[in-house]
Design a protein around this motif. Structure first.
Motif, short mmCIF file in Angstrom:
data_model
loop_
_atom_site.label_atom_id
_atom_site.label_comp_id
_atom_site.label_asym_id
_atom_site.label_seq_id
_atom_site.Cartn_x
_atom_site.Cartn_y
_atom_site.Cartn_z
N GLU A 115 0.81 -1.22 0.00
CA GLU A 115 0.00 0.00 0.00
C GLU A 115 0.84 1.26 0.00
N SER A 116 1.95 1.26 0.71
CA SER A 116 2.77 2.47 0.82
C SER A 116 3.92 2.51 -0.18
N ASP A 117 4.41 1.36 -0.61
CA ASP A 117 5.55 1.32 -1.53
C ASP A 117 5.45 0.06 -2.37
N PRO A 118 4.68 0.08 -3.46
CA PRO A 118 4.40 -1.14 -4.24
C PRO A 118 5.64 -1.89 -4.70
N ILE A 119 6.54 -1.20 -5.37
CA ILE A 119 7.72 -1.88 -5.92
C ILE A 119 8.71 -2.22 -4.81
N GLY A 120 8.93 -1.29 -3.89
CA GLY A 120 9.87 -1.54 -2.81
C GLY A 120 9.48 -2.74 -1.98
N ALA A 121 8.18 -2.92 -1.75
CA ALA A 121 7.70 -4.06 -0.97
C ALA A 121 8.01 -5.37 -1.68
N LEU A 122 7.83 -5.41 -2.98
CA LEU A 122 8.10 -6.63 -3.74
C LEU A 122 9.60 -6.93 -3.79
N ILE A 123 10.40 -5.87 -3.85
CA ILE A 123 11.85 -6.05 -3.91
C ILE A 123 12.39 -6.69 -2.63
N THR A 124 11.76 -6.41 -1.49
CA THR A 124 12.29 -6.88 -0.21
C THR A 124 12.24 -8.40 -0.06
N ILE A 125 11.48 -9.10 -0.89
CA ILE A 125 11.42 -10.56 -0.75
C ILE A 125 12.45 -11.26 -1.64
N LEU A 126 13.31 -10.47 -2.29
CA LEU A 126 14.37 -11.04 -3.12
C LEU A 126 15.62 -11.31 -2.30
N PRO A 127 16.45 -12.23 -2.73
CA PRO A 127 17.76 -12.40 -2.08
C PRO A 127 18.61 -11.16 -2.32
N LEU A 128 19.54 -10.89 -1.43
CA LEU A 128 20.31 -9.66 -1.47
C LEU A 128 21.05 -9.47 -2.79
N TRP A 129 21.60 -10.56 -3.35
CA TRP A 129 22.38 -10.43 -4.58
C TRP A 129 21.55 -9.97 -5.77
N ALA A 130 20.23 -10.17 -5.70
CA ALA A 130 19.37 -9.84 -6.84
C ALA A 130 18.80 -8.43 -6.76
N LEU A 131 19.05 -7.73 -5.65
CA LEU A 131 18.42 -6.43 -5.46
C LEU A 131 18.81 -5.40 -6.52
N VAL A 132 20.10 -5.23 -6.75
CA VAL A 132 20.56 -4.18 -7.65
C VAL A 132 20.11 -4.41 -9.11
N PRO A 133 20.38 -5.60 -9.68
CA PRO A 133 19.92 -5.79 -11.07
C PRO A 133 18.40 -5.69 -11.20
N PHE A 134 17.68 -6.21 -10.22
CA PHE A 134 16.23 -6.13 -10.33
C PHE A 134 15.74 -4.69 -10.15
N TRP A 135 16.38 -3.96 -9.25
CA TRP A 135 16.01 -2.56 -9.04
C TRP A 135 16.20 -1.76 -10.34
N ILE A 136 17.32 -1.99 -11.02
CA ILE A 136 17.58 -1.27 -12.27
C ILE A 136 16.48 -1.54 -13.29
N VAL A 137 16.15 -2.82 -13.44
CA VAL A 137 15.13 -3.18 -14.43
C VAL A 137 13.76 -2.66 -14.00
N ALA A 138 13.45 -2.75 -12.71
CA ALA A 138 12.15 -2.27 -12.22
C ALA A 138 12.00 -0.78 -12.49
N VAL A 139 13.05 -0.02 -12.23
CA VAL A 139 13.00 1.42 -12.47
C VAL A 139 12.84 1.70 -13.96
N LEU A 140 13.56 0.95 -14.80
CA LEU A 140 13.46 1.17 -16.24
C LEU A 140 12.06 0.87 -16.77
N THR A 141 11.39 -0.14 -16.20
CA THR A 141 10.03 -0.44 -16.66
C THR A 141 9.07 0.68 -16.28
N LEU A 142 9.25 1.23 -15.09
CA LEU A 142 8.41 2.34 -14.67
C LEU A 142 8.70 3.58 -15.51
#
Length: 499
Positions: A284-311
């Motif tokens: 409710e407060s942070d849609p993408i950030g909430a989904l990112i938190t369930i990823l393993p630490l190593w996947a955060l940066v590449p997924f964050w980059i792609v998530a931002v690019l899609t938005l």
């Protein structure tokens, strides 16, 4: 001073910066094919943000299977409606809000034009906000930084990406979207694979079923959140199509490009949200950030980059089209400058919400429903107009208030006003605490026996199954179509006879 109705023949091919504004696209530049429409629509809608709709749907108190049915029908249908509007782009080679002048009149079109501009600005800002919030979440998890400085830098950087691509224009955007489609699609699949262990099917299937009225409310939310959120810019991306392109192919590729990813993403989002109440609340407060938190630490940066690019990809479409709409309202500036102006508004709005808004989803959904009513009315009117016409548009008359389309078509303007007034009376602000500025809606529910407003010390609310169905959006769409189909057919035939 009048705007030239036609771009010069023999204009340079695929320039770095598109200077064409709202004028008619030259025949020499109309080289696109229907399947090219897949790229911008897919890239703009493959965002992981679509998964957050799983949480929003379950918020209506419906089961997984009910939400799945609603998602498939609402997403596919709403993007098919986009495809119908896109036909106008092929026939008239001009932006959506210019082609709409055939239905509303050259000056009458400014009424839906203002609503369209506000809708586009709101959509692109909401996407930018999601990207900023996701960035702040990732940086905080990684311990890189947190606080106001990170938020401001993220907002400025993301706004620069969005505005930069929008200023460059159609050809650059089409190339970028085709690249982003593969990159974002692949990373989204990786995200789904990594988060499958978080799915608890027993918990998902244990959610009780809700009443049909709740499904209708969820359907309206899905339609306004997906296809109807883009419908006012649909023809902007089909105006470079060849005149020989099939109408059916344009509808098909719009629908496939827009709906393919969201259908999968929303269903997967239902599985995640239904499995984890804490995740469901965090969205409710942070849609993408909430989904990112369930990823393993190593996947955060590449997924964050792609998530931002899609938005960013989705926001680019919005800024590009809102700039065209701004020009169509009579603002005499070049198209790149119009995109830059809207970019400044986007940046200011993003920073304000990121710092001062306590809840993201509340105001966002309230905004969707409010502007969704007049946009649905306009869409019904324009779709009926497009389907009623047997010939291409008179391109000169689209810019001449003394031409066959006239200055103001009072039937269309009146239909939109009536549909909106009735429609607003049939929707309610489900987020009264987060968006109190929208509490004026729903004034027809009690007179029609569809709901009762209850003043409660713990918080006022509406009682009744139909109260939260938001049937005003569907009413506006159907009413706009029906009135136009029957009341304007003779006028459309008369316009075509004067060709």
């Amino acid at each position: 001073m009048s705007i030239s109705p036609a771009a010069p023949e023999g204009a340079r091919t695929a320039p770095l910066v598109e200077t064409t504004g709202i004028e008619i696209i030259a025949e020499s530049e109309r080289t696109a094919r229907p399947r090219d429409l897949f790229w911008p629509w897919f890239a703009a809608n493959v965002s992981v943000f679509g998964m957050s709709y799983g949480s929003y749907l379950l918020g209506f108190g419906i089961s997984f299977w009910q939400a799945t049915i609603v998602a498939v029908i609402g997403i596919v249908l709403s993007f098919a409606l986009c495809g119908l509007v896109a036909i106008a782009g092929k026939r008239g080679s001009a932006p959506t809000m210019v082609l709409s002048r055939a239905a509303f009149g050259v000056h009458g079109q400014k009424v839906p034009g203002i609503i369209s501009w506000l809708t586009s600005i709101g959509w692109e800002t909401s996407l930018a906000i999601s990207a900023v919030l996701a960035t702040a979440t990732v940086f905080e998890i990684l311990g890189i930084g947190a606080g106001s400085a990170v938020t401001v830098i993220a907002a400025l950087a993301i706004a620069a990406l969005i505005v930069g691509a929008s200023v460059l224009g159609y050809h650059t955007i089409m190339k970028l979207q085709s690249i982003l489609t593969w990159a974002t699609g692949a990373m989204t699949i990786v995200f789904m694979i990594l988060t499958i262990p978080h799915i608890d099917l027993a918990a998902v299937m244990s959610a009780p079923s809700g009443p049909p009225q709740a499904m209708i409310g969820a359907l309206v939310m899905v339609m306004t959140g997906f296809g109807l959120g883009w419908i006012n810019i649909s023809a902007d991306w089909s105006r470079y199509q060849k005149r020989s392109a099939s109408d059916g192919s344009i509808i098909l590729w719009n629908t496939i490009g827009g709906a393919a990813a969201p259908v999968v993403l929303v269903i997967f989002g239902l599985l995640l949200a239904g499995s984890d109440p804490a995740l469901n609340t965090a969205i409710e407060s942070d849609p993408i950030g909430a989904l990112i938190t369930i990823l393993p630490l190593w996947a955060l940066v590449p997924f964050w980059i792609v998530a931002v690019l899609t938005l960013v990809s989705g926001a680019v479409l919005g800024i590009y089209s809102s700039g065209l709409t701004l020009i169509s309202l009579g603002i005499r500036i070049p198209r790149p400058a119009a995109a830059a102006v809207d970019g400044v508004i986007l940046t200011a709005g993003t920073i304000w919400v990121a710092f001062f808004a306590q809840n993201f989803i509340g105001p966002f959904q309230s905004f969707l429903i409010t502007l969704g009513v007049p946009i649905a009315a306009w869409a019904g009117i324009l779709i009926a107009d497009v389907l009623s016409r047997r010939a291409d548009y008179d391109e000169q008359a689209l810019f001449d208030p003394k031409g066959r389309y006239g200055s103001i078509d009072w039937i269309s303007v009146g239909t939109m006003v009536v549909a909106s007034v009735i429609g607003w009376g049939l929707v309610v602000n489900s987020f009264a605490e987060d968006a109190p500025w929208n509490n004026w809606q729903g004034y027809l529910l009690e007179p029609l026996g569809l709901g009762t407003f209850v003043e409660d010390p713990a918080g006022a609310y509406w009682d009744g199954n139909w109260a939260y169905a938001n049937i005003g959006v569907l009413f506006a769409l159907v009413f706009g179509f029906a009135v136009t189909w029957f009341a304007r057919r003779s006028r459309i035939r008369a316009q075509e006879r004067t060709a």
